[in-house]
Design a protein around this motif. Structure first.
Motif, PDB file in Angstrom:
ATOM      1  N   LEU A   1      -4.416  -0.540  -7.886  1.00  0.00           N
ATOM      2  CA  LEU A   1      -3.816  -1.475  -8.845  1.00  0.00           C
ATOM      3  C   LEU A   1      -3.141  -2.637  -8.106  1.00  0.00           C
ATOM      4  CD1 LEU A   1      -3.187  -1.977 -11.860  1.00  0.00           C
ATOM      5  CD2 LEU A   1      -1.049  -0.732 -11.528  1.00  0.00           C
ATOM      6  N   ALA A   2      -2.430  -2.320  -7.011  1.00  0.00           N
ATOM      7  CA  ALA A   2      -1.771  -3.365  -6.217  1.00  0.00           C
ATOM      8  C   ALA A   2      -2.797  -4.344  -5.645  1.00  0.00           C
ATOM      9  CB  ALA A   2      -0.960  -2.722  -5.088  1.00  0.00           C
TER      10      ALA A   2
ATOM     11  N   GLU B   1      -2.238   3.759  -7.376  1.00  0.00           N
ATOM     12  CA  GLU B   1      -1.210   2.726  -7.253  1.00  0.00           C
ATOM     13  C   GLU B   1      -1.674   1.612  -6.311  1.00  0.00           C
ATOM     14  OE1 GLU B   1       3.369   3.756  -7.577  1.00  0.00           O
ATOM     15  OE2 GLU B   1       2.664   3.945  -5.520  1.00  0.00           O
ATOM     16  N   THR B   2      -2.273   2.006  -5.186  1.00  0.00           N
ATOM     17  CA  THR B   2      -2.754   1.024  -4.204  1.00  0.00           C
ATOM     18  C   THR B   2      -3.899   0.201  -4.770  1.00  0.00           C
ATOM     19  OG1 THR B   2      -2.079   2.467  -2.387  1.00  0.00           O
ATOM     20  CG2 THR B   2      -3.694   0.758  -1.872  1.00  0.00           C
TER      21      THR B   2
ATOM     22  N   GLU C   1       0.860  -1.195   0.000  1.00  0.00           N
ATOM     23  CA  GLU C   1       0.000   0.000   0.000  1.00  0.00           C
ATOM     24  C   GLU C   1       0.891   1.237   0.000  1.00  0.00           C
ATOM     25  OE1 GLU C   1      -3.485   2.143   2.696  1.00  0.00           O
ATOM     26  OE2 GLU C   1      -2.256   0.571   3.593  1.00  0.00           O
ATOM     27  N   THR C   2       0.594   2.183  -0.892  1.00  0.00           N
ATOM     28  CA  THR C   2       1.338   3.452  -0.915  1.00  0.00           C
ATOM     29  C   THR C   2       0.366   4.603  -0.675  1.00  0.00           C
ATOM     30  OG1 THR C   2       1.025   3.841  -3.280  1.00  0.00           O
ATOM     31  CG2 THR C   2       2.916   2.480  -2.645  1.00  0.00           C
TER      32      THR C   2
ATOM     33  N   ASP D   1      -0.358   6.763  -2.846  1.00  0.00           N
ATOM     34  CA  ASP D   1      -1.051   7.010  -4.112  1.00  0.00           C
ATOM     35  C   ASP D   1      -2.250   6.072  -4.231  1.00  0.00           C
ATOM     36  OD1 ASP D   1      -1.694   6.569  -6.997  1.00  0.00           O
ATOM     37  OD2 ASP D   1      -0.140   8.077  -7.267  1.00  0.00           O
TER      38      ASP D   1
END
Length: 742
Positions: free
Chosen positions: A563-564, A560-561, A554-555, A557
């Motif tokens: 997508l992860a 980004e999270t 987890e970031t 962003d």
């Protein structure tokens, strides 16, 4: 199924009910009968939402002469959608049993960003930009101009909605926010497209007439939003705050303001632009500024009943604290008001130049403003209303560009209104990065009861519920109210599908903890790493790492999270397995479910205490100790353990699910820490699992997973009744039910 709870016939859309759901409904009915407030802790995965909806809508149907309205508050749009989907199912079942008499109107209300269907507006990058783009097409002065000049752009959906007048209503039904996925599901945006009406303003109008409204906490707790959306709601309403374990933090954030250098620079640009507009109006339409001045002389800060499209945010202070008197004479003229704001911005810039941390109470701070720049408390109180009035007079539509000056006026109005429960804290840099200058002036609210007090006073019943409210007796003190019912429920299970463990040391017998004096110890780091490596080799699906599982993080962003998370689920689906690293108090730990094979183990590294050197936290702890006699240690432990419980609760989302929870820190062996976990976790935490090393935990995990792999009898053939039919309920009665569950 259909059953009686005293004088109420409850319509429940499933063939079986859990014992704890039935008990939950009985306690909820007690609170509704008493017209009081309640605190209910219900384990995750036990059908809390459908139990709430079934009981409250059935209660309303049983009293047709005095029907109650349900205001259901969630934290996220995703939770809002899930609630509306459950309500849709329930409504269909009630219609089958009762016919047209069960009709209701239920809808979700969200921001323009989620409801707008005008492509030119909704394409804007964030919520504030969407709001401003809408205002540019729908403000009353823009529409008046468009009548004279057809080239002025307006919103066809809003114009059609206005033309329809009183005919613009939603037929009965349950309306979701997103586009309908099935033919029978009604959807606000699809309905708006079909009729050519604006779904956002239609929903704003219909919330007053709806039987059930599902919306965000802010619509009731943040005075700026509640003053516009919820001020007309009738007293005969039941308010539900779901997943409300962090409700005190939401209340505090609603009344707190941060001012940085960027805010002050932006405010200066806003003031320059407003000064240009005033000069332009003086030259072209001086009568408009004169009319505003006369209105303010008469004591009217606003224009009376504003058109729906012209309302900006409401006053940031609570309704009872808004002054019912004329705006002070020295800020009635537009240019005088701008001069006051310039002096205030200049004063705040000077305060941010400090090299030391400063903390003041509102009274001292207001006294300093008065002595240095000549702005008194009353002028500060009226800043927000006066700004709103001026922006309407100047016909400003791009409100997203004026957020900085709005923040300054928010700050001024709050600091001028409240003398207790707040602190002004000025920090020249973040203590964790002292070499980077980043001055911030924060008006920090310490009293959560301020924001929620109007809700308790206005509505007959407020239900605060979550899976993690332990220790439940602290919430009435934090929120300053007296619940008529306060109850924590256990989970009835046919098998022990939850396996909590407390891991205190590694295989080398060295203790593990994230305590400040231990967290950098190479032995601790090695043991935490070894624990993770050992567990990923044992646990299937979602939990050398790359050798066994893929790793996702987890970031900060959001994209980004997301997508992860998506790729994490794909890795679990295809059998590769994965580990997801997330942060306690983050978005994933708070709101994402890892049900079934997506989550078989949660490892909680350490105890998630807040940053205890935070000036804001220290000021709040001091206030809680002096005002509510809550000790610092008690609050910090309570806050950390509710976050830990929320994190580990992600792993079990239904009774058919199973998962393990490892509390990897020696501090969890202490009774004062462990006892603050929810009862439904503690009831499965055996004494033998309280002081484990890594190799012992791996052995227990293997045994548990082998046991869980056996066929599962969900009806409770082993003698434990965890699913009750209508017939079972009639046989047992409530007394037998309570005895079985507790």
């Amino acid at each position: 199924m259909k059953f009686q709870i005293e004088d109420v016939t409850v319509y429940f859309p499933y063939d079986h009910i859990y014992p704890e759901q039935y008990s939950y409904m009985v306690e909820l009915k007690r609170a509704l009968d008493a017209q009081g407030h309640c605190l209910l802790e219900m384990p995750t995965g036990t059908g809390k939402t459908i139990a709430l909806l079934s009981l409250i809508t059935s209660y309303s149907l049983s009293k047709p002469s005095n029907q109650i309205k349900l205001l259901y508050c969630t934290r996220t749009v995703h939770e809002m959608e899930k609630t509306l989907a459950e309500l849709k199912l329930l409504h269909r079942y009630q219609l089958q049993n009762l016919g047209p008499s069960a009709r209701m109107l239920a809808l979700g209300l969200s921001s323009r960003k989620n409801l707008c269907i005008n492509p030119a507006v909704v394409s804007a990058e964030n919520r504030d930009s969407v709001d401003a783009a809408c205002r540019k097409l729908t403000a009353s002065w823009v529409r008046a101009l468009a009548v004279e000049n057809p080239n002025v752009p307006t919103c066809s959906f809003f114009e059609n909605y206005e033309k329809a007048g009183s005919d613009a209503v939603l037929p009965p039904g349950v309306y979701t926010l997103q586009f309908a996925r099935t033919f029978e599901t009604k959807d606000l945006r699809a309905f708006g497209k079909e009729k050519g009406w604006c779904p956002y303003f239609l929903a704003r109008h219909m919330v007053q007439l709806a039987n059930v409204v599902v919306y965000s906490y802010q619509y009731l707790l943040d005075p700026k939003v509640a003053g516009i959306i919820s001020k007309e709601m009738q007293r005969e309403s039941v308010v539900v705050f779901d997943e409300a374990h962090n409700i005190d933090n939401v209340c505090i954030e609603a009344l707190s303001v941060s001012v940085r250098r960027q805010t002050l620079e932006g405010a200066t640009r806003n003031l320059n632009k407003m000064a240009q507009e005033i000069d332009r109006f003086k030259a072209t339409d001086a009568g408009r500024l004169r009319a505003e001045y006369n209105r303010l002389v008469d004591g009217l800060a606003q224009r009376g009943n504003l058109p729906l499209t012209d309302t900006w945010l409401s006053n940031p202070i609570l309704p009872d604290d808004i002054l019912k008197e004329a705006v002070p004479g020295n800020i009635r003229r537009a240019e005088h008001f701008l001069s006051v704001l310039r002096r205030l911005v200049q004063y705040l810039k000077g305060r941010l130049e400090t090299e030391n941390v400063e903390k003041e109470g509102p009274v001292t701070f207001v006294g300093s403003i008065n002595s240095q720049v000549g702005i008194d408390q009353k002028m500060l109180k009226f800043c927000y209303d006066r700004l709103h009035s001026l922006m309407l007079t100047l016909e400003i539509t791009d409100t997203d560009e004026f957020l900085h000056i709005q923040t300054i006026c928010d700050f001024a109005t709050l600091v001028g209104t409240y003398t207790r429960g707040f602190s002004i804290i000025i920090e020249p840099f973040d203590e964790r990065m002292p070499h980077i200058p980043d001055p911030v002036l924060q008006l920090s609210c310490h009293d959560a009861s301020l924001a929620i007090k109007p809700v308790f006073e206005r509505f007959q019943s407020v239900v605060i519920t979550s899976g993690t409210l332990s220790p439940i007796d602290l919430y009435p003190r934090l929120l300053n109210f007296n619940p008529v019912v306060s109850r924590s429920f256990t989970m009835s299970l046919t098998r022990d599908c939850i396996c909590p463990m407390v891991l205190t040391r590694g295989s080398d017998q060295l203790p593990v903890s994230t305590k400040f004096d231990l967290r950098s110890d190479p032995g601790v780091e090695r043991n935490y790493g070894r624990l993770l490596l050992e567990m990923v080799s044992v646990v299937p699906d979602g939990i050398d790492i790359m050798q066994h599982k893929l790793v996702f993080i987890e970031t900060q962003d959001v994209v980004e999270t997301t997508l992860a998370l998506d790729n994490y689920r794909r890795a679990c689906d295809c059998g590769r397995g994965a580990v997801f690293f997330s942060v306690a108090r983050g978005k994933v730990a708070e709101g994402i479910d890892f049900d079934r094979h997506y989550g078989r183990l949660v490892i909680m590294f350490g105890v998630p205490f807040q940053y205890t050197l935070s000036r804001i936290l220290l000021a709040r702890l001091e206030y809680l100790r002096e005002t509510f006699q809550i000790k610092e240690g008690d609050f910090l432990t309570f806050d950390a353990l509710r976050q830990a419980a929320q994190c580990v609760g992600r792993v079990i989302r239904s009774k058919a699910d199973y998962g393990m929870m490892i509390f990897a820190d020696k501090r969890y062996t202490r009774h004062d820490k462990r006892s603050k976990l929810p009862g439904w976790i503690l009831s499965h935490l055996r004494d033998a699992h309280l002081n484990l090393s890594t190799d012992m935990a791996v052995h227990i995990a293997r045994e548990f997973l082998r046991k869980m792999a056996q066929p599962y009898d969900k009806t409770g053939g082993s003698g434990k009744k965890t699913l009750l039919s209508q017939e079972d309920l009639e046989k047992m009665g409530y007394g037998g039910m309570n005895e079985m569950l507790f």
